[in-house]
Scaffold this active site. Structure first.
Site, PDB file in Angstrom:
ATOM      1  N   LEU A   1       0.847  -1.186   0.000  1.00  0.00           N
ATOM      2  CA  LEU A   1       0.000   0.000   0.000  1.00  0.00           C
ATOM      3  C   LEU A   1       0.888   1.243   0.000  1.00  0.00           C
ATOM      4  CD1 LEU A   1      -2.842   1.270   0.287  1.00  0.00           C
ATOM      5  CD2 LEU A   1      -2.503   1.154   2.770  1.00  0.00           C
ATOM      6  N   LYS A   2       0.562   2.201  -0.854  1.00  0.00           N
ATOM      7  CA  LYS A   2       1.260   3.488  -0.829  1.00  0.00           C
ATOM      8  C   LYS A   2       0.588   4.359   0.220  1.00  0.00           C
ATOM      9  CE  LYS A   2       3.319   7.052  -3.702  1.00  0.00           C
ATOM     10  NZ  LYS A   2       3.203   8.106  -2.684  1.00  0.00           N
ATOM     11  N   LEU A   3       1.321   4.695   1.241  1.00  0.00           N
ATOM     12  CA  LEU A   3       0.767   5.449   2.369  1.00  0.00           C
ATOM     13  C   LEU A   3       0.820   6.940   2.089  1.00  0.00           C
ATOM     14  CD1 LEU A   3       2.453   3.356   5.188  1.00  0.00           C
ATOM     15  CD2 LEU A   3       0.025   3.352   4.603  1.00  0.00           C
TER      16      LEU A   3
ATOM     17  N   GLY B   1      -2.870   4.643  -3.371  1.00  0.00           N
ATOM     18  CA  GLY B   1      -2.354   3.840  -4.464  1.00  0.00           C
ATOM     19  C   GLY B   1      -1.531   2.689  -3.944  1.00  0.00           C
TER      20      GLY B   1
END
Length: 275
Positions: free
Chosen positions: A26-28, A162
Site C-alpha cells: 500500500l502506498k501510504l 495507491g
C-alpha cells in the site's frame, strides 16, 4: 546520519501489473521519513531536513537499537482509519496538534551498523521483520507477492492513495529513481472549467462552475499551451497581480488526488480538453 532515500518511478501509463517477481505494498499518504539511530535518534525528511524536535514521541519510543536506519512513511490515521495527509501536515507543523503520528517502516538501510543497501529487497524485508517489535508509534508495512491489479482495484474502492510495486531482488539505490520501485496512483477523474492562468509561473486555474477550486500546474503539452493562450485572451474578464481570469466556458478533464477539507482539488493534473 542521513541517507537520501531510494525514489519511485511511475508505472507505465500509471497501471498496475501482476508479476510474482514484484511485491505489492500500500502506498501510504504521508511524509517520507528516514529514522536514524546511529549516534542518537534523528528524523529526516527525504530532502535532508532534520525534524527530530517535531516528534519527541518517536524519539522516546524508538524500538530499534543503535546502528539502525529505517526508511518509511510518517502518517496520521483519520477517524475512518485511512491515512490523512492534511492531518499529518498539521501535526508536522505544530507539536500542539492532537493528531497521533505513526511511523510505518517499509525498508531497513542499516542494521547493527551494517550497510544493507547491497542486499535484495526480500532479505532486507526479513531483517526488518526482526529488527523491532511494533508499538503505538512504530509499525511495519505489509506486502504480498504479485496481485498488483487486484490489490489496486481494492485500494481504489477504498479511496486510498495507491500501491507500490517493488522488484523482490532489487538493491537499495541511494538517492536514485528506479523502475525496480514503481508507484501506481489511484487518481480520481473529473470535468472542470478553465477559469484563468497564473502570470509568473505556469498554472491553469480550475473552476467547478461556481468558484476556483484548483491550479493545474502539470499536464498540458506545449501545443496545448500555445493553442489555449489566444483563446484565453479573448475570454479575459479580469486580472490580479498574480493571475488572469477568464470566462469559464472551456471544459477539460482533470485527474486529481481528491479534495482538501477546504474543497480545493489536491494535485490536479490536466488531461485533455473536452470539446
Amino acid at each position: 546520519m542521513f541517507i537520501p532515500p531510494m525514489l519511485l518511478e511511475y508505472a507505465a501509463d500509471n497501471k498496475p501489473f501482476d508479476d510474482d517477481n514484484y511485491i505489492t505494498e500500500l502506498k501510504l499518504d504521508g511524509i517520507r521519513l528516514i529514522v536514524s539511530n546511529i549516534d542518537r535518534v534523528r528524523l529526516y525528511t527525504r530532502h535532508n531536513n532534520e525534524i527530530t524536535a517535531n516528534f519527541p514521541e518517536l524519539v522516546d519510543s524508538i524500538p530499534v537499537p543503535k546502528g539502525t536506519i529505517l526508511d518509511g512513511e510518517l502518517i496520521v490515521l483519520g477517524s475512518d482509519g485511512k491515512p490523512d495527509f492534511e492531518a499529518v501536515m498539521e501535526r508536522f507543523k505544530s507539536r500542539k496538534s492532537n493528531h497521533k503520528a505513526v511511523f510505518c517502516a517499509f525498508d531497513i538501510i542499516k542494521n547493527k551498523y551494517i550497510d544493507l543497501t547491497g542486499m535484495s529487497l526480500l532479505k532486507r524485508k526479513e531483517l526488518l521483520e526482526i529488527a523491532f517489535e511494533e508499538n503505538e508509534y512504530y509499525s511495519r508495512s505489509r506486502y504480498l507477492f504479485g496481485n498488483g491489479v487486484r490489490y489496486f482495484e481494492q485500494v481504489k474502492q477504498m479511496e486510498l492513495e495507491g500501491i507500490v510495486l517493488k522488484n523482490k531482488n532489487s538493491k537499495y539505490l541511494i538517492d536514485k529513481k528506479s523502475y525496480s520501485w514503481q508507484k501506481v496512483i489511484a487518481y480520481e477523474m473529473g470535468e472542470f472549467y478553465l477559469a484563468g492562468y497564473k502570470k509568473n509561473e505556469f498554472g491553469w486555474l480550475l473552476s467547478d462552475g461556481n468558484r476556483i477550486i484548483g491550479n493545474a500546474e502539470y499536464g498540458p503539452n506545449p501545443e496545448e499551451r500555445r493553442a489555449a493562450y489566444p483563446i484565453f485572451q479573448q475570454l479575459k474578464v479580469d486580472e490580479s497581480k498574480d493571475a488572469v481570469y477568464i470566462h469559464p466556458t472551456i471544459k477539460c478533464l482533470v485527474k486529481h488526488r481528491g479534495y482538501y477539507k477546504s474543497g480545493m482539488l489536491r494535485l490536479p493534473i490536466f488531461e485533455r480538453f473536452i470539446l
